[in-house]
Design an enzyme around this catalytic site. Structure first.
Site, PDB file in Angstrom:
ATOM      1  N   ASP A 237       4.475  -3.938  -4.138  1.00 51.96           N
ATOM      2  CA  ASP A 237       3.239  -3.319  -3.665  1.00 51.96           C
ATOM      3  C   ASP A 237       3.211  -2.824  -2.357  1.00 51.96           C
ATOM      4  OD1 ASP A 237       0.296  -3.651  -4.716  1.00 51.96           O
ATOM      5  OD2 ASP A 237       0.244  -4.350  -2.500  1.00 51.96           O
ATOM      6  N   ASN A 245      -5.083   5.505   2.174  1.00 48.03           N
ATOM      7  CA  ASN A 245      -5.731   6.502   1.645  1.00 48.03           C
ATOM      8  C   ASN A 245      -7.123   7.041   2.319  1.00 48.03           C
ATOM      9  OD1 ASN A 245      -4.301   7.260  -0.723  1.00 48.03           O
ATOM     10  ND2 ASN A 245      -5.058   5.514  -1.836  1.00 48.03           N
ATOM     11  N   HIS A 250      -5.949  11.066   0.205  1.00 46.07           N
ATOM     12  CA  HIS A 250      -5.351  10.824  -1.098  1.00 46.07           C
ATOM     13  C   HIS A 250      -4.063  11.649  -1.194  1.00 46.07           C
ATOM     14  CE1 HIS A 250      -8.077   7.958  -2.970  1.00 46.07           C
ATOM     15  NE2 HIS A 250      -9.061   8.563  -2.348  1.00 46.07           N
ATOM     16  N   ASP A 254      -0.740   9.750  -2.209  1.00 45.39           N
ATOM     17  CA  ASP A 254       0.263  10.349  -3.266  1.00 45.39           C
ATOM     18  C   ASP A 254       1.585  10.584  -2.864  1.00 45.39           C
ATOM     19  OD1 ASP A 254      -1.928  10.213  -4.688  1.00 45.39           O
ATOM     20  OD2 ASP A 254      -2.440  12.260  -5.073  1.00 45.39           O
ATOM     21  N   ASP A 271      22.507   1.612 -16.494  1.00 48.91           N
ATOM     22  CA  ASP A 271      21.603   2.547 -17.514  1.00 48.91           C
ATOM     23  C   ASP A 271      20.704   1.675 -17.800  1.00 48.91           C
ATOM     24  OD1 ASP A 271      23.416   4.616 -17.086  1.00 48.91           O
ATOM     25  OD2 ASP A 271      24.731   4.291 -18.639  1.00 48.91           O
ATOM     26  N   GLU A 281      -1.060   1.246  -6.520  1.00 47.50           N
ATOM     27  CA  GLU A 281       0.206   1.060  -5.721  1.00 47.50           C
ATOM     28  C   GLU A 281       1.189   0.325  -5.931  1.00 47.50           C
ATOM     29  OE1 GLU A 281      -2.899  -1.478  -3.588  1.00 47.50           O
ATOM     30  OE2 GLU A 281      -2.745   0.253  -4.977  1.00 47.50           O
ATOM     31  N   ARG A 297      18.042 -10.164  -3.549  1.00 54.78           N
ATOM     32  CA  ARG A 297      18.834  -9.361  -2.738  1.00 54.78           C
ATOM     33  C   ARG A 297      18.272  -7.911  -3.078  1.00 54.78           C
ATOM     34  NH1 ARG A 297      23.076 -12.823  -4.333  1.00 54.78           N
ATOM     35  NH2 ARG A 297      23.598 -11.303  -5.782  1.00 54.78           N
TER      36      ARG A 297
END
Length: 380
Positions: A237, A245, A250, A254, A271, A281, A297
């Site tokens: 986060d 913002n 914004h 973004d 993969d 966010e 880690r």
């Protein structure tokens, strides 16, 4: 190399009526065309369709070689050939070859059927086998698009009568239709795959979206439960993102999210790893096969990498640049438990990271039924 058989022997061996090169009357021609049509519909994929058609022509007709030579999209080179026959091809021009060469190239260039009644007197004939005496080539064309050439070769100079040529002209039309339908189906499948990919991607960051994450989490949970492997998750986060913002706009926010998504993507090393936008966010890393120390880690290295990027954040209460809080967890999936347990545990760790002042990584373990009973007694 197969020994050439006589024209009469081939007719008898394949149960064909005598006359007109082994064809007699509209019934025989209609039957062969119907068989070609059925074969065209039974193949799985274009290559199988074309192989069925040339196999059918060789089975039903006294021809030495039946082949379909396909052009590239530009129509400048032959790039693929499927064939059937009793003679081994002695191809002297390897694929791909330009349409400037050979009788097949002449057919593709001028778009007209080519009858070579005597191969020894045709300047463009490229020998395929010394037993061949005549050849008929028909353009395979759907509307304005040239797909390739139908090539029929015979050991007999008199084989390609008007009736026989009319049959191969009709077969070429069927082949053109089959190729067109196969390519339309291929283009439709590609478009569907693109739409599916778009439906699984976040429009802002370009990484996987929440829908894709939910599907992968459910699939990985079942798979790793069977394999007996761990599944780890890091919930990321951006700290103080709403003030960013509000202050910088914004568009700036973004761009910040796109940068964070790129940085997170750098830690999807395998993969089977997935980076997704979880919402707002929040970003998430789903890491199969990692235990709790390993994902901790990874979270710490990611936190340091975001700090090193030094994205300006003029209104953060944590630092003058963008920072992240990370909640991590790992567990052994079990079919009896829901995969949402992994998310709930990582979310609890993320909440703890923010409570500790942000810009840190906190690990959590799943709560057991005993933990929940203890909290309930405490509340009482």
């Amino acid at each position: 190399m197969a020994t050439p058989r006589t024209h009469e022997a081939m007719i008898q061996a394949r149960g064909l009526p005598r006359g007109n090169g082994g064809l007699q009357g509209d019934g025989a021609m209609t039957g062969i065309l119907a068989q070609v049509s059925r074969e065209a519909l039974q193949g799985e994929g274009l290559d199988a369709v074309l192989q069925r058609i040339v196999d059918c022509l060789f089975r039903r007709l006294p021809v030495a070689i039946a082949s379909i030579i396909l052009l590239d999209d530009a129509g400048t080179h032959f790039v693929q050939e499927v064939w059937a026959g009793q003679l081994d091809l002695e191809q002297s021009v390897p694929l791909p070859w330009p349409v400037t060469l050979g009788a097949a190239g002449r057919c593709a260039r001028n778009g007209q059927a080519q009858l070579i009644a005597d191969i020894e007197h045709d300047p463009d004939y490229v020998p395929g086998h010394r037993a061949v005496r005549s050849e008929y080539l028909v353009p395979i064309r759907h509307r304005a698009r040239m797909h390739g050439v139908l090539n029929i070769e015979s050991e007999h100079a008199e084989f390609f009568t008007l009736e026989v040529r009319a049959l191969f002209d009709a077969v070429a039309d069927q082949i053109a239709g089959a190729i067109h339908l196969a390519r339309v189906a291929g283009e439709l499948a590609a478009a569907n795959r693109k739409l599916e990919g778009l439906s699984m991607s976040d429009g802002l960051t370009g990484i996987a979206n929440r829908r894709c994450f939910d599907l992968r989490l459910a699939a990985d949970w079942q798979r790793l439960a069977q394999e007996g492997r761990m599944l780890a998750l890091a919930l990321v986060d951006a700290d103080c993102f709403k003030p960013l913002n509000d202050t910088c706009g914004h568009l700036y926010g973004d761009e910040c999210l796109r940068t964070l998504a790129r940085l997170c993507g750098g830690f999807a090393e395998r993969d089977e790893d997935l980076v997704a936008r979880y919402g707002g966010e929040e970003l998430v890393l789903l890491l199969p096969g990692r235990d709790l120390p390993a994902v901790h880690r990874t979270g710490e290295h990611l936190r340091q990498r975001v700090e090193a990027e030094a994205i300006a954040h003029p209104c953060s209460t944590v630092a003058p640049h963008v920072t992240i809080s990370v909640g991590v967890c790992a567990m052994q999936p079990e079919p009896a438990r829901a995969p949402e347990l992994l998310i709930q545990t990582a979310d609890r760790a993320l909440y703890a990271a923010k409570a500790q002042g942000r810009n840190c990584v906190v690990a959590a373990v799943p709560r057991t039924p005993r933990d929940r009973r203890s909290r309930a007694r405490t509340a009482e």
